[in-house]
Design a protein around this motif. Sequence first.
Motif, PDB file in Angstrom:
ATOM      1  N   UNK A  98       0.968  -1.308  -0.040  1.00 46.94           N
ATOM      2  CA  UNK A  98      -0.009   0.048  -0.126  1.00 46.94           C
ATOM      3  C   UNK A  98       0.867   1.455  -0.007  1.00 46.94           C
ATOM      4  N   UNK A  99       0.457   2.294  -0.758  1.00 46.75           N
ATOM      5  CA  UNK A  99       0.817   3.507  -0.861  1.00 46.75           C
ATOM      6  C   UNK A  99       0.539   4.203   0.440  1.00 46.75           C
ATOM      7  N   UNK A 100       1.126   3.710   1.700  1.00 48.15           N
ATOM      8  CA  UNK A 100       0.411   4.700   2.922  1.00 48.15           C
ATOM      9  C   UNK A 100       1.389   5.623   3.498  1.00 48.15           C
ATOM     10  N   UNK A 101       2.277   6.214   2.678  1.00 48.98           N
ATOM     11  CA  UNK A 101       3.349   7.223   3.145  1.00 48.98           C
ATOM     12  C   UNK A 101       3.227   8.196   1.788  1.00 48.98           C
ATOM     13  N   UNK A 102       2.360   8.067   0.867  1.00 48.38           N
ATOM     14  CA  UNK A 102       2.192   9.255   0.069  1.00 48.38           C
ATOM     15  C   UNK A 102       3.302   9.211  -1.013  1.00 48.38           C
ATOM     16  N   UNK A 103       3.968   8.217  -1.245  1.00 49.70           N
ATOM     17  CA  UNK A 103       5.299   8.245  -2.393  1.00 49.70           C
ATOM     18  C   UNK A 103       4.473   8.529  -3.554  1.00 49.70           C
ATOM     19  N   UNK A 104       3.221   7.949  -3.920  1.00 50.75           N
ATOM     20  CA  UNK A 104       2.680   8.026  -4.937  1.00 50.75           C
ATOM     21  C   UNK A 104       2.610   9.582  -5.441  1.00 50.75           C
ATOM     22  N   UNK A 358      -3.126   9.671   9.329  1.00 45.62           N
ATOM     23  CA  UNK A 358      -1.770   9.682   9.430  1.00 45.62           C
ATOM     24  C   UNK A 358      -1.134   8.832   8.587  1.00 45.62           C
ATOM     25  N   UNK A 359       0.143   9.105   8.188  1.00 46.84           N
ATOM     26  CA  UNK A 359       0.999   8.232   7.001  1.00 46.84           C
ATOM     27  C   UNK A 359       1.132   6.681   7.972  1.00 46.84           C
ATOM     28  N   UNK A 360       1.365   5.748   7.262  1.00 46.64           N
ATOM     29  CA  UNK A 360       1.420   4.482   7.690  1.00 46.64           C
ATOM     30  C   UNK A 360       0.309   4.005   8.246  1.00 46.64           C
ATOM     31  N   UNK A 361      -0.767   4.564   7.873  1.00 45.89           N
ATOM     32  CA  UNK A 361      -2.156   3.773   8.421  1.00 45.89           C
ATOM     33  C   UNK A 361      -2.814   3.165   7.226  1.00 45.89           C
ATOM     34  N   UNK A 362      -3.651   2.290   7.583  1.00 51.29           N
ATOM     35  CA  UNK A 362      -4.081   1.142   6.546  1.00 51.29           C
ATOM     36  C   UNK A 362      -5.294   2.305   5.608  1.00 51.29           C
ATOM     37  N   UNK A 363      -5.758   3.438   6.501  1.00 50.57           N
ATOM     38  CA  UNK A 363      -6.789   4.099   5.773  1.00 50.57           C
ATOM     39  C   UNK A 363      -6.271   5.486   5.010  1.00 50.57           C
ATOM     40  N   UNK A 364      -5.058   5.570   4.972  1.00 61.48           N
ATOM     41  CA  UNK A 364      -4.176   6.752   4.460  1.00 61.48           C
ATOM     42  C   UNK A 364      -4.657   6.992   2.901  1.00 61.48           C
ATOM     43  N   UNK A 365      -4.692   8.066   2.297  1.00 66.77           N
ATOM     44  CA  UNK A 365      -4.464   8.407   0.987  1.00 66.77           C
ATOM     45  C   UNK A 365      -3.779   9.740   0.939  1.00 66.77           C
ATOM     46  N   UNK A 366      -3.043   9.685  -0.276  1.00 66.75           N
ATOM     47  CA  UNK A 366      -2.318  11.204  -0.427  1.00 66.75           C
ATOM     48  C   UNK A 366      -3.515  12.234  -1.116  1.00 66.75           C
TER      49      UNK A 366
END
Length: 392
Positions: A98-104, A358-366
Amino acid sequence: MAAIERIREFHDELTLWRRDLHAHPELGFEEERTSDLVAERLAGFDIEVHRGIGKTGVVGRLRLGNSPRAIGLRADMDCLPILEANTFAHRSRHPGKMHACGHDGHTTMLLGAARYLAETRNFDGTVHFIFQPAEEGIGGAAAMLKDGLFERFPCDAVFGMHNRPGLAVGKFQIRPGAMMAGGAYFDIAITGRGAHGARPEAGIDPVVVAAQITTAAQSIVARNVRPLDTAVLSITQIHGGDAYNVIPERAVLRGTARCFSQETMRLIETRLRSLAESIAAGFGATAALDFRAQFPPLVNDADETRFIAECAEEVVGAANVNRNCNVTMASEDFACMLEACPGAYIQIGNGDGDGACEVHNQGYDFNDEALPYGAALFVRLVEKRLARVGTD
Ligand SMILES: [Zn+2]
Ligand SMILES: [Zn+2]
């Protein structure tokens, strides 16, 4: 037309690119599809493409005019091993990734800047678009440096950007000097002499030694680190023994240290080694410390911090740029690039309010609304730093 207005004209396309990357996340050093896409797009903008720098890393070079000045802009491409909980259409197609840190989003913002700069060609010098693999704790920046990143693509300064949930879209924050902590992991292997649990006089108990070292280690931050320096030392694992009636031969301690200077990290390592070895020796045991610095602290160059903050102000206005944000105990491997080349790392708002996951969360999206701001800041860095004489 201001860069951000032109970028807004292809905001929809950027959003599609970002969501496509989000749907196809790849772990560190496995960014095959992602780096193919990045290389394809750069080539499509007529930018020179170099691949295989740090395995899956990509560098695009755009040179205009004859100025020797050069600037580096860096984005990260990897995802995290997290099972995505989101149900929207662009959710991860790869279970457990998952892109959970917004690197996308970071990759897309840099591609957006590349597109704009290749189209408008309003600068004199060289831009290096650095697409880094494996930021999430497995050494992508170091791998690019080992492959000669700054020897092959020399830069006067290098800049990176990370989204920040909790900060409103259209805002930036940064601070000069140390901004994110350096981190280390360590193991302490203690060797005593095994014996029957009822005959301690026949053995040397490594469990007692481990307990003493654990307690004594708490004094390092409390009594050795300067009170004005921030540091954390946590012993997070104690292993030893398998039976009720056996004093084991060995015990192991493990943990992590975080701080904001190499000097403090060296102090922690030196004190931990000295305590472990001397306490063990006092009990007739031995202790061996294996201390591994994982990341250096992220330290922003003061002049480059001022420069990027000025550029950010020109994009979003002074009221939306915080030049003195708080430090964070998290780490970031762009710190390795900043050790090799002066530069700065800025945070871009990903949105605040109730939905700010928050980043690194399963519900995160950029947040796609942030794309034009980040792309425009990258553009501003180039057009200001490499301004054509008589323009700007
Ligand atoms: Zn991350
Ligand atoms: Zn990240």
